[in-house]
Motif scaffolding. Structure first.
Motif, PDB file in Angstrom:
ATOM      1  N   GLY A  87       1.801  -1.985   2.215  1.00 35.78           N
ATOM      2  CA  GLY A  87       2.987  -1.631   1.432  1.00 35.78           C
ATOM      3  C   GLY A  87       2.680  -1.649  -0.056  1.00 35.78           C
ATOM      4  N   GLU A  93       9.808  -3.911 -10.137  1.00 32.51           N
ATOM      5  CA  GLU A  93      10.653  -4.130 -11.313  1.00 32.51           C
ATOM      6  C   GLU A  93       9.846  -4.214 -12.606  1.00 32.51           C
ATOM      7  N   LEU A  94       8.526  -4.177 -12.512  1.00 35.86           N
ATOM      8  CA  LEU A  94       7.678  -4.214 -13.706  1.00 35.86           C
ATOM      9  C   LEU A  94       7.116  -2.826 -13.976  1.00 35.86           C
ATOM     10  N   HIS A 136       9.021   1.186  -9.220  1.00 28.40           N
ATOM     11  CA  HIS A 136       9.793   1.934  -8.223  1.00 28.40           C
ATOM     12  C   HIS A 136      10.016   3.392  -8.614  1.00 28.40           C
ATOM     13  N   ARG A 143       1.687   4.646  -6.694  1.00 28.86           N
ATOM     14  CA  ARG A 143       1.820   3.203  -6.411  1.00 28.86           C
ATOM     15  C   ARG A 143       0.522   2.665  -5.805  1.00 28.86           C
TER      16      ARG A 143
ATOM     17  N   ARG B 169       8.565 -13.375 -14.367  1.00 31.60           N
ATOM     18  CA  ARG B 169       9.249 -12.202 -13.798  1.00 31.60           C
ATOM     19  C   ARG B 169       8.579 -11.767 -12.502  1.00 31.60           C
ATOM     20  N   ALA B 170       7.255 -11.726 -12.527  1.00 37.62           N
ATOM     21  CA  ALA B 170       6.526 -11.296 -11.331  1.00 37.62           C
ATOM     22  C   ALA B 170       6.786 -12.268 -10.180  1.00 37.62           C
ATOM     23  N   PHE B 173      10.234 -11.635  -8.729  1.00 32.24           N
ATOM     24  CA  PHE B 173      10.431 -10.374  -8.001  1.00 32.24           C
ATOM     25  C   PHE B 173       9.525 -10.260  -6.772  1.00 32.24           C
ATOM     26  N   ALA B 174       8.308 -10.739  -6.882  1.00 31.31           N
ATOM     27  CA  ALA B 174       7.340 -10.558  -5.782  1.00 31.31           C
ATOM     28  C   ALA B 174       6.457 -11.795  -5.676  1.00 31.31           C
ATOM     29  N   ALA B 289      16.275  -0.940  -6.605  1.00 30.72           N
ATOM     30  CA  ALA B 289      14.904  -0.445  -6.553  1.00 30.72           C
ATOM     31  C   ALA B 289      14.494  -0.165  -5.117  1.00 30.72           C
ATOM     32  N   ARG B 290      13.731   0.901  -4.961  1.00 35.64           N
ATOM     33  CA  ARG B 290      13.216   1.194  -3.632  1.00 35.64           C
ATOM     34  C   ARG B 290      12.181   0.152  -3.258  1.00 35.64           C
ATOM     35  N   THR B 291      12.147  -0.193  -2.000  1.00 35.96           N
ATOM     36  CA  THR B 291      11.116  -1.122  -1.553  1.00 35.96           C
ATOM     37  C   THR B 291       9.800  -0.369  -1.457  1.00 35.96           C
ATOM     38  N   VAL B 292       8.762  -0.938  -2.062  1.00 34.76           N
ATOM     39  CA  VAL B 292       7.464  -0.254  -2.000  1.00 34.76           C
ATOM     40  C   VAL B 292       6.424  -1.162  -1.384  1.00 34.76           C
TER      41      VAL B 292
END
Lengths: 238, 292
Positions: A87, A93-94, A136, A143, B169-170, B173-174, B289-292
């Motif tokens: 994935g 978000e960055l 995104h 990506r 932030r990172a 978010f992840a 946001a789209r999930t990537v």
């Protein structure tokens, strides 16, 4: 050739459900090893166990001779292991620039981290044009480039790559595969590549490993796997 | 018209504090996906610490610094000693533990300091300065605005210009990817809680002199208003927290001024209800946001 990674009798699973069963694997330095197999074969779990995201229940994982089982996940990149998860793992978000900076934040040699980032922008031109775009907002191919580029900023010894072709157009997949081959040839990067795109993976790999139901059922030179109709039919389904 | 202008400036001052408090809620939400219902009680603890110290040494500034340091330590302690061990799979677990913390902190403060109101120290005059015969802002209001603006600027710089901010932030978010990139996610979480508690502590110290004073439940209504502010702006948006705080501050000031102070809790609930019905993600909620 020295083995960068040695996986010895590795067992792992999720709760009480075992997924990996006595997996043995060696990855020589400067080579690409493709891990192949159907969905649910345990390929992704293998990578996640190597990097400690899944705790092994048995066996050993040696990286350059050192046992990785006691090493924290966040320490692995400092030891030279970069893992691009399934994935792609881009932080949506960055921005592109922030994602790349994140790849080198741990490095003490800031000048080289900056140089590595510049090299990534040279390598992946579309990213250079989209530095300020959020993760995104990128296409699937971009990506993947970003995830790969971010891993390269760490200047890893071993790159673990999980399904880089997933959801990408054949042309983009071919570019990614060609790039991996180029990196191996020019920098000596060692790659453990998990792929369902068997032809694409074997076209650049030195060795192929086939997994089924959590076990390694076949290990051979990539050329041999591609050339042997019997093997391909039996294990790879084409 | 004079009354409207006065209420507007009063609402802006209160709104600034609500904004700071809402910002504290947003910081923790973004870092840990937890609404910290104990934020008000934690701010009361640090406010008492500030009160005791400033009373003992006779310096507001020293008390203010104690609130900052106390907030930092308390936030880190709450995360490392409590929230880290809560199973986050069910969001209700965090809520229940946070509410339990409210009961614990309020009870302990009550046991130690008693339940009576204590006048909080003020560094500046709270009488409104008149311009053209119209009372506008007091020096204390200006102090509030300056402090909140400084907090907002410092946080913005931290998150956008520093390596620690990028890591935070990172990690928020992840978390898994961040660990693979060498980020100590646990440490970032602790830092997030600590920072949020500092901001909450500052908000508490700022608003208490304008309320009835220090009391174990002094922040209850402030928390409710700030929670509404965070929801109005959007729990994921620091900018939304600031704007939401100002909106809620203005609404409450107008309601209190024109309809009576008794109606302000109802107004808070009405604002909350309206936003949840019309725009559940808050005014500043973006496209997901789209999930990537």
């Amino acid at each position: 050739m020295t083995d960068v990674l040695v996986v010895d009798k590795l067992n792992a699973g999720y709760g009480a459900v075992p997924v990996l069963r006595d997996v043995d694997l060696t990855v020589p330095a400067g080579t690409i090893t493709a891990v192949l197999g159907a969905n649910g074969a345990g390929k992704t779990t293998l990578l996640r166990t190597i990097t400690g995201l899944v705790r092994p229940t048995g066996g050993r994982i040696l990286f350059s001779g050192a046992d990785l089982r006691a090493v924290k996940v966040e320490q692995l990149v400092r030891r030279g292991i970069a893992h691009v998860p399934e994935g792609r793992g881009v932080v949506a978000e960055l921005t592109v620039d922030e994602n790349l900076r994140l790849g080198g934040l741990w490095r003490k040699d800031k000048a080289d981290a900056k140089k590595a980032t510049a090299e990534v922008y040279e390598l992946f031109e579309p990213l250079a044009r989209r530095r300020a775009h959020l993760g995104h907002q990128l296409s699937g191919g971009e990506r993947q480039m970003l995830a790969l580029g971010r891993a390269l900023v760490a200047r890893p010894t071993l790159l673990l790559l999980d399904e880089p072709s997933l959801g990408l157009a054949p042309k983009v997949t071919a570019q990614i595969m060609a790039l991996l081959k180029q990196l191996r040839d020019t920098t000596g990067l060692t790659v453990l590549l998990v792929e369902q795109n068997v032809r694409g993976a074997l076209s650049i790999a030195d060795r192929g490993v086939v997994m089924s139901l959590g076990r390694i059922v076949m290990s051979a030179d990539a050329d041999q796997l591609l050339a042997d109709d019997g093997l391909r039919h039996a294990y790879l389904g084409f | 018209m004079e009354r409207f202008v006065f209420l507007t400036f009063d609402g802006l001052s209160r709104g600034a504090v609500y904004a700071a408090f809402a910002l504290a809620l947003v910081l923790i939400w973004r870092a840990a996906r937890v609404v910290n219902f104990a934020q008000g009680a934690m701010a009361v603890v640090t406010a008492y610490a500030a009160y005791m110290v400033s009373d003992a040494v006779g310096s507001y500034l020293v008390g203010f610094v104690v609130a900052l340091v106390g907030g930092l330590l308390l936030g880190a302690l709450v995360e490392r000693g409590l929230m880290r061990f809560v199973g986050h799979a069910n969001p209700l677990n965090d809520v229940i533990v946070a509410l339990g913390l409210v009961l614990l902190l309020t009870a302990v403060v009550g046991i130690i300091f008693g339940g009576e109101f204590r006048a909080a120290n003020q560094p500046f005059d709270t009488r409104a300065i008149e311009v053209g015969g119209v009372p506008l802002m007091s020096r204390y209001d200006l102090f509030i605005w300056g402090t909140v603006a400084t907090i907002v600027v410092l946080l913005a710089l931290l998150f956008t210009r520093t390596a620690v901010g990028l890591r935070m932030r990172a990690a928020a978010f992840a978390p898994e990817v961040s660990r693979l990139l060498g980020v100590n996610v646990g440490r970032m979480l602790t830092l997030g809680w600590a920072l949020a508690a500092v901001v909450g502590a500052v908000a508490g110290v700022l608003i208490l002199p304008t309320e009835l004073g220090l009391h174990p439940h002094a922040m209850d209504i402030v928390f409710a208003s700030s929670f509404a502010a965070a929801i109005v702006g959007g729990l994921d948006s620091p900018v939304g927290a600031v704007v939401g705080g100002i909106i809620v501050g203005l609404i409450l000031s107008y309601v209190s001024g024109y309809l009576g102070a008794a109606l302000t809790p109802v107004a808070v609930l009405a604002v909350l209800l309206a936003v949840l019905l019309l725009r559940p993600g808050g005014i500043f909620s973006g496209v997901r946001a789209r999930t990537v």
